[in-house]
Motif scaffolding. Structure first.
Motif, mmCIF file in Angstrom:
data_model
loop_
_atom_site.group_PDB
_atom_site.id
_atom_site.type_symbol
_atom_site.label_atom_id
_atom_site.label_comp_id
_atom_site.label_asym_id
_atom_site.label_seq_id
_atom_site.Cartn_x
_atom_site.Cartn_y
_atom_site.Cartn_z
ATOM 1 N N ILE A 73 -3.157 4.087 2.231
ATOM 2 C CA ILE A 73 -3.323 3.078 3.272
ATOM 3 C C ILE A 73 -3.186 1.678 2.657
ATOM 4 N N PRO A 74 -2.362 0.823 3.265
ATOM 5 C CA PRO A 74 -2.191 -0.521 2.680
ATOM 6 C C PRO A 74 -3.484 -1.336 2.760
ATOM 7 N N GLN A 75 -3.488 -2.437 2.055
ATOM 8 C CA GLN A 75 -4.582 -3.390 2.178
ATOM 9 C C GLN A 75 -4.428 -4.115 3.521
ATOM 10 N N LEU A 76 -5.421 -3.954 4.355
ATOM 11 C CA LEU A 76 -5.405 -4.539 5.703
ATOM 12 C C LEU A 76 -6.853 -4.807 6.097
ATOM 13 N N PRO A 77 -7.079 -5.724 7.047
ATOM 14 C CA PRO A 77 -8.438 -5.864 7.559
ATOM 15 C C PRO A 77 -8.854 -4.550 8.238
ATOM 16 N N LEU A 78 -10.151 -4.261 8.182
ATOM 17 C CA LEU A 78 -10.685 -2.986 8.675
ATOM 18 C C LEU A 78 -10.086 -2.552 10.008
ATOM 19 N N GLU A 79 -10.018 -3.470 10.952
ATOM 20 C CA GLU A 79 -9.647 -3.090 12.313
ATOM 21 C C GLU A 79 -8.211 -2.560 12.377
ATOM 22 N N LEU A 80 -7.316 -3.093 11.543
ATOM 23 C CA LEU A 80 -5.936 -2.588 11.528
ATOM 24 C C LEU A 80 -5.812 -1.406 10.566
ATOM 25 N N TRP A 81 -6.544 -1.477 9.492
ATOM 26 C CA TRP A 81 -6.602 -0.375 8.508
ATOM 27 C C TRP A 81 -7.016 0.930 9.193
ATOM 28 N N LEU A 82 -7.970 0.821 10.146
ATOM 29 C CA LEU A 82 -8.471 2.020 10.825
ATOM 30 C C LEU A 82 -7.370 2.768 11.564
ATOM 31 N N ALA A 83 -6.427 2.008 12.131
ATOM 32 C CA ALA A 83 -5.335 2.668 12.858
ATOM 33 C C ALA A 83 -4.552 3.573 11.911
ATOM 34 N N HIS A 84 -4.337 3.082 10.677
ATOM 35 C CA HIS A 84 -3.634 3.908 9.682
ATOM 36 C C HIS A 84 -4.488 5.113 9.279
ATOM 37 N N VAL A 85 -5.790 4.877 9.107
ATOM 38 C CA VAL A 85 -6.670 5.966 8.680
ATOM 39 C C VAL A 85 -6.700 7.069 9.736
ATOM 40 N N SER A 321 -10.354 3.152 1.284
ATOM 41 C CA SER A 321 -10.592 1.717 1.112
ATOM 42 C C SER A 321 -11.048 1.390 -0.310
ATOM 43 N N ASN A 322 -11.064 2.379 -1.179
ATOM 44 C CA ASN A 322 -11.319 2.201 -2.611
ATOM 45 C C ASN A 322 -10.705 3.416 -3.255
ATOM 46 N N ASP A 323 -9.516 3.250 -3.802
ATOM 47 C CA ASP A 323 -8.705 4.403 -4.173
ATOM 48 C C ASP A 323 -9.234 5.078 -5.438
ATOM 49 N N ALA A 324 -10.542 5.050 -5.601
ATOM 50 C CA ALA A 324 -11.235 5.745 -6.677
ATOM 51 C C ALA A 324 -12.656 5.983 -6.186
ATOM 52 N N GLN A 325 -13.334 6.937 -6.811
ATOM 53 C CA GLN A 325 -14.743 7.186 -6.467
ATOM 54 C C GLN A 325 -15.530 7.129 -7.756
ATOM 55 N N HIS B 347 -0.624 -12.473 3.530
ATOM 56 C CA HIS B 347 -0.559 -13.182 2.251
ATOM 57 C C HIS B 347 -1.130 -12.370 1.098
ATOM 58 N N TRP B 348 -1.782 -11.259 1.411
ATOM 59 C CA TRP B 348 -2.453 -10.494 0.346
ATOM 60 C C TRP B 348 -1.420 -9.887 -0.602
ATOM 61 N N LEU B 349 -1.824 -9.738 -1.855
ATOM 62 C CA LEU B 349 -0.923 -9.203 -2.871
ATOM 63 C C LEU B 349 -0.720 -7.705 -2.686
ATOM 64 N N THR B 350 0.513 -7.280 -2.691
ATOM 65 C CA THR B 350 0.802 -5.845 -2.662
ATOM 66 C C THR B 350 0.763 -5.298 -4.099
ATOM 67 N N PRO B 351 0.658 -3.978 -4.250
ATOM 68 C CA PRO B 351 0.741 -3.399 -5.597
ATOM 69 C C PRO B 351 2.040 -3.802 -6.304
ATOM 70 N N GLU B 352 3.140 -3.914 -5.553
ATOM 71 C CA GLU B 352 4.415 -4.303 -6.163
ATOM 72 C C GLU B 352 4.317 -5.726 -6.729
ATOM 73 N N GLN B 353 3.695 -6.631 -5.963
ATOM 74 C CA GLN B 353 3.544 -8.008 -6.452
ATOM 75 C C GLN B 353 2.611 -8.063 -7.662
ATOM 76 N N ALA B 354 1.583 -7.221 -7.625
ATOM 77 C CA ALA B 354 0.642 -7.193 -8.749
ATOM 78 C C ALA B 354 1.352 -6.764 -10.030
ATOM 79 N N PRO B 399 2.455 6.256 -5.481
ATOM 80 C CA PRO B 399 2.042 6.235 -6.891
ATOM 81 C C PRO B 399 1.713 4.840 -7.404
ATOM 82 N N LEU B 400 2.429 3.843 -6.912
ATOM 83 C CA LEU B 400 2.164 2.482 -7.384
ATOM 84 C C LEU B 400 0.801 2.006 -6.895
ATOM 85 N N GLN B 401 0.482 2.383 -5.662
ATOM 86 C CA GLN B 401 -0.812 2.003 -5.104
ATOM 87 C C GLN B 401 -1.944 2.734 -5.839
ATOM 88 N N LEU B 402 -1.719 3.995 -6.181
ATOM 89 C CA LEU B 402 -2.721 4.733 -6.954
ATOM 90 C C LEU B 402 -2.928 4.106 -8.328
#
Lengths: 472, 472
Positions: A73-85, A321-325, B347-354, B399-402
């Motif tokens: 799931i891309p970095q997005l504000p919660l409300e839009l992120w939820l649609a992807h989730v 929302s945190n690609d690790a645990q 405006h947020w940084l994507t994994p590709e930009q990072a 994979p880039l996001q991971l």
């Protein structure tokens, strides 16, 4: 079964001390100055030299099935992120089993002995889903509190005015959900085996007052943890103003939802009055620093909360929302992040305070403060032994600072939950991790196209939430 | 020596693509669509299936000898933290050798192939110190830019008025320091072997205009990277106002110090005008997110800088202000941290930009943008191959996001610097890490008592810096 850990470094009342610790059955029997406890022939002896023994951390807020959405799931504000989730949420029971296993393993191997799983459950298969989760946690042997996500308002109701979205299917009624929770508790709540059911209304934004209060009544009656999302985003803050005209925290308090059994996840947008209400009610704030940054939610007022006497715990939040645990990662970030919020460095969190948040703070947050989270006689033996000779914990400076402020990996030598040893010489003794990895490798969820809901919602969200910065 | 990596996932112009990559000698010879490059009998073949190939990251700012102070120094604002650092700085040459080895190993094993070492050098043994560092970096085989820290003003001059401190010993004169740097360059600057000397005035706060400008002249004349601390803290911002009456960035620009060879570390307190000057001069901002949080310095304006066209790199900073040297950790935090500074998620940084920041951005920051940081024909073969089948990079999503948003460890399978393979099957081929760990284990620096300077300075610092929040 008795285990004597001799001359091991540990934290006692916030200070590093070398002690002997005797485990007996599922409990910590005694803690005494180093080399003072007598050795009995039937005991297993562990040399604590160059080792650090801490209570296990509590992963205070996560959603285990999101393991399948890690990296998705891309970095997005919660409300839009939820649609992807929503679009990519797993729907097969064995994915829930492996999601629980993966969450438990990652939590455990980073020092955690307890998970609060605010769990998505498959509609119509709620009991089967909880059963799969319970089997996963029991397979690993970790302590787990499972609080199924329940809500009785459609998704669109959880957004401020103008953020239009299709209403979606109408969820079950409050009465049905309370009935369902009673069934789940009757079937699965089993403190003796370290498996607990919590009541987990998704959040005020998607729950009626009837459901919120009904969950409170259930928590009171059955002594269950009450766990809910609270003011994670500015949109939720705005919604509370629209819907209640008072703070969401005051509203929850008026409904009787805030007690010492209550833990609220995030609280990014709570103000000083809210902190005071939460602190006086004996509730717990669960801080999820990685997730709060990844979704751009903001910086939770952790230092102010602690100063006001509010108990604070640490969570990873779900892997979408945190690609690790990894508990050590969440603890490090939750420690250093707040230094930029207070110029006075005497208020900054020390490594000792960070450990206290993640152990005793976390245990209180899941309503288990009298059982776990503290290294003291009579408490359950939920303990983790770190190898201070590991390269990640060198050179020999302050071991607690290296653990909390470094980036240690594979430093865990042994771990016990309820006196049962789950990790020995860095190896998990319970589940077959090769099988877990096989499933993760071959059962991946496909990345969704940009969800229709996202495209539809984006313009509305942008219009309402971005064109009015500063008016709240 | 030719190596053909077949059908490997990589980033091409910001997009994931599967390609063939041919390495020849120390260079990347060709990059072509998967399975299109012919296989020759004398080539070493690597199957790129389930692998990700990226240019190596550049650790854009660190201080290698602080490895010995990892876990040692409390969380404090820079100005007070420095008193602790000075009190415990190693003074033996072999500690500098092992500090360089450790920094190189940690950088490399987290995906970095180049280090910018803004190096403390022992007074009176400057050449010997640089020699020890060079030996350390050559032993590992990593590319390194060594910029000895030089200053001609005493420590107390680097603080705003009222933050009184003993002046301390008077450092060498500007002319002596420039002469010393010429000697160091003549002896150690050796691009062919991947070892570079940079000019590294500590920062405007501890340098005269003569030294700052003299370093600029040296950088121009000998094509050296110019590396300096810049506006890391509010105290430095205030000092610039007191001393120059104009912004420190404008002042450096007026002195001729800002060129495409210049990289400035931190820039937490630069404003929009400063960003514009830095961008137009072609300079690089090196962002050190972990250190900036740990010392409570603040959030550098990374998104605004990138939007203004300013090149941004990522650094770990020294182990006394980030108790790890893990590039993936610094990149993750440097990516998600800024989401809370801009409501507009586009405006947020994507994994590709990072990845672009940490590779091409970093390479430009050390004046090596034409040699490293990009996977393209003719560039030096500074490459890292990640194992996408590793459990930390499952399930099979992005994979880039991971890699960027997860917390991967031990995912590096192979690494090359200037075409020389340094890592194979996850194992370092060059130095004996057991020897490194032996030295870290047995040569630890003792934790200092609370330094006298700290006790003396604390009240002054508190009086000046904390009683006047908001007046800048």
């Amino acid at each position: 079964m008795q285990t004597l850990i001799q001359s091991v470094l540990t934290l006692q009342n916030g200070t590093l001390e070398t002690v002997d610790v005797l485990l007996m059955g599922d409990r910590i029997h005694s803690v005494a100055p180093a080399r003072t406890l007598p050795v009995a022939p039937h005991q297993r002896l562990i040399d604590g030299t160059d080792r650090l023994l801490l209570p296990g951390f509590v992963n205070g807020h996560t959603h285990s099935s999101q393991v399948w959405q890690r990296g998705l799931i891309p970095q997005l504000p919660l409300e839009l992120w939820l649609a992807h989730v929503f679009d990519s949420t797993p729907q097969q029971l064995d994915q829930f089993y492996w999601g629980a296993v993966s969450t438990a393993v990652d939590t455990l191997m980073s020092g955690g002995t307890c998970v609060m799983d605010h769990a998505y459950v498959i509609p119509g298969q709620e009991l089967e889903t909880v059963d799969a989760l319970v089997r996963g946690y029991k397979a690993v042997g970790i302590r787990a509190v499972i609080a199924p996500l329940i809500q009785d308002l459609p998704f669109a109701s959880g957004l401020p005015k103008g953020c239009l979205l299709p209403q979606g299917a109408s969820p079950r009624s409050s009465a049905e959900l309370i009935g369902l929770m009673e069934e789940i508790v009757a079937e699965f709540h089993d403190p003796a085996s370290g498996i607990y059911i919590g009541v987990g209304p998704t959040g005020f934004h998607r729950c009626s007052d009837e459901l919120l209060a009904g969950c409170g009544e259930l928590s009171d009656r059955l002594d269950l943890c009450y766990h809910t999302h609270l003011l994670e985003t500015r949109a939720q803050h705005r919604l509370a103003q629209e819907r209640y005209g008072i703070s969401a925290v005051q509203h929850l308090h008026n409904l009787g939802c805030l007690t010492p059994r209550t833990s609220v996840a995030h609280g990014v947008w709570i103000d000083e009055g809210d902190i005071d209400i939460l602190a006086r009610s004996g509730s717990t704030l669960v801080h999820n620093p990685v997730s709060n940054l990844r979704l751009g939610s903001g910086l939770a007022p952790v230092l102010k909360s602690l100063q006001a006497g509010l108990n604070v715990a640490i969570g990873c939040d779900g892997a979408a929302s945190n690609d690790a645990q990894n508990m050590l990662e969440a603890i490090k970030l939750g420690t250093i992040l707040h230094n930029v919020t207070d110029e006075d460095y005497e208020h900054w969190l020390t490594p000792e305070q960070a450990v206290a948040m993640a152990t005793a703070g976390g245990a209180k947050g899941v309503n288990l403060g009298d059982r776990t989270g503290t290294l003291a006689p009579g408490m359950d033996a939920d303990l983790v032994l770190y190898n201070l000779d590991h390269p990640d914990l060198l050179p020999r400076t302050n071991p607690l600072q290296l653990l909390v402020l470094g980036r240690p990996t594979d430093v865990l030598e042994s771990a016990w939950v309820q006196g049962r040893q789950l990790v020995h010489q860095g190896q998990l003794l319970t589940v077959d991790t090769a099988a877990l990895h096989h499933h993760l490798r071959h059962q991946s969820v496909a990345a969704p196209d940009l969800p229709i809901q996202h495209r539809w919602a984006e313009a509305h969200y942008r219009n309402v939430m971005l064109r009015s910065v500063g008016d709240l």
